[in-house]
Design a protein around this motif. Structure first.
Motif, PDB file in Angstrom:
ATOM      1  N   GLU A 157     -13.366 -51.223 -41.644  1.00 13.81           N
ATOM      2  CA  GLU A 157     -13.065 -52.608 -41.987  1.00 13.81           C
ATOM      3  C   GLU A 157     -14.236 -53.314 -42.702  1.00 13.81           C
ATOM      4  O   GLU A 157     -14.027 -54.111 -43.618  1.00 13.81           O
ATOM      5  N   ASN A 158     -15.428 -53.022 -42.246  1.00 14.71           N
ATOM      6  CA  ASN A 158     -16.605 -53.705 -42.826  1.00 14.71           C
ATOM      7  C   ASN A 158     -17.366 -52.849 -43.832  1.00 14.71           C
ATOM      8  O   ASN A 158     -18.556 -53.068 -44.060  1.00 14.71           O
ATOM      9  N   ARG A 159     -16.663 -51.897 -44.426  1.00 16.81           N
ATOM     10  CA  ARG A 159     -17.332 -50.928 -45.304  1.00 16.81           C
ATOM     11  C   ARG A 159     -17.977 -51.555 -46.549  1.00 16.81           C
ATOM     12  O   ARG A 159     -19.011 -51.087 -47.007  1.00 16.81           O
ATOM     13  N   CYS A 160     -17.361 -52.615 -47.075  1.00 15.35           N
ATOM     14  CA  CYS A 160     -17.904 -53.214 -48.305  1.00 15.35           C
ATOM     15  C   CYS A 160     -19.297 -53.788 -48.043  1.00 15.35           C
ATOM     16  O   CYS A 160     -20.235 -53.510 -48.798  1.00 15.35           O
ATOM     17  N   ILE A 161     -19.405 -54.567 -46.995  1.00 15.82           N
ATOM     18  CA  ILE A 161     -20.661 -55.282 -46.719  1.00 15.82           C
ATOM     19  C   ILE A 161     -21.715 -54.355 -46.124  1.00 15.82           C
ATOM     20  O   ILE A 161     -22.887 -54.434 -46.462  1.00 15.82           O
ATOM     21  N   ASN A 162     -21.273 -53.485 -45.220  1.00 14.82           N
ATOM     22  CA  ASN A 162     -22.263 -52.645 -44.527  1.00 14.82           C
ATOM     23  C   ASN A 162     -22.758 -51.478 -45.360  1.00 14.82           C
ATOM     24  O   ASN A 162     -23.861 -50.992 -45.153  1.00 14.82           O
ATOM     25  N   TYR A 163     -21.923 -50.999 -46.264  1.00 16.10           N
ATOM     26  CA  TYR A 163     -22.334 -49.796 -46.994  1.00 16.10           C
ATOM     27  C   TYR A 163     -22.191 -49.898 -48.517  1.00 16.10           C
ATOM     28  O   TYR A 163     -23.155 -49.680 -49.252  1.00 16.10           O
ATOM     29  N   CYS A 164     -21.008 -50.246 -48.974  1.00 21.01           N
ATOM     30  CA  CYS A 164     -20.725 -50.133 -50.417  1.00 21.01           C
ATOM     31  C   CYS A 164     -21.600 -51.062 -51.275  1.00 21.01           C
ATOM     32  O   CYS A 164     -22.188 -50.615 -52.260  1.00 21.01           O
ATOM     33  N   TYR A 165     -21.689 -52.326 -50.916  1.00 15.42           N
ATOM     34  CA  TYR A 165     -22.518 -53.241 -51.713  1.00 15.42           C
ATOM     35  C   TYR A 165     -24.001 -52.837 -51.655  1.00 15.42           C
ATOM     36  O   TYR A 165     -24.636 -52.687 -52.702  1.00 15.42           O
TER      37      TYR A 165
END
Ligand code: SF4
Length: 183
Positions: free
Chosen positions: A76-84
């Motif tokens: 769920e939090n992949r964008c903020i925690n990893y991708c960005y």
């Protein structure tokens, strides 16, 4: 300027150029899956960069395994925690190493991104690296850029990039299809 794809880059480049800022585009997107999608977006950007005569640096990395391993515990939090942080972190590293004075990203044009959290990630990277984060709220020009992309016949993707975003994009359709099959 970290660049996710050609259509998103259009307005960002146009705006910066109107301010007499000439950006260098930096392609680093190991979050785009599957490979054919990665290649299509990258090649479209290459063509567009040639068309408008802008400097483009390609940092090639196709990372399905690595990406999934890193986001699997908290999808769920992949964008903020990893991708960005992954994509922008590499952009900043490259910028510092090669003597650029500022960085930004075309992700700031999309109303579908988590804009405020993305901005925070960039601000943190700026603080840590000492390089300026050139912030613009490019979202005002999102439609304009997309319209121009359509006119130019550029490839317009249907989902953000990772396989999880592809699933989200087609969730309703998948549900309906599976229902129809089981009837
Ligand atoms: S939805 Fe987009 S920004 Fe978020 S993790 Fe997937 S590719 Fe990255």
């Amino acid at each position: 300027m970290h660049t996710c794809c050609a259509p998103c880059s259009i307005y960002c480049i146009d705006l910066l150029r109107s301010e007499e800022i000439e950006p260098t585009l930096f392609w680093y997107n190991p979050n785009i899956h599957p490979y054919i999608e990665y290649k299509t977006r990258r090649d479209c950007l290459k063509d567009y960069a040639k068309m408008i005569n802008i400097n483009l640096i390609l940092k090639e990395e196709y990372g399905l395994d690595d990406f999934c391993r890193n986001v699997s515990k908290d999808i769920e939090n992949r964008c903020i925690n990893y991708c960005y942080p992954k994509r922008l972190g590499e952009t900043v590293r490259y910028a510092v190493e090669h003597g650029y004075d500022a960085f930004t990203t075309t992700l700031l044009v999309s109303p579908y991104q988590k804009h405020d959290q993305l901005k925070e990630v960039c601000e943190q990277l700026a603080k840590m690296s000492g390089i300026e984060f050139l912030y613009r709220d490019f979202r005002v020009g999102f439609r304009k850029g997309q319209d121009k992309a359509r006119e130019l016949g550029l490839y317009l993707q249907k989902y953000c990039g990772c396989i999880f975003s592809e699933e989200e994009r087609y969730k309703k359709q998948i549900k309906q299809d599976l229902k129809n099959v089981s009837l």
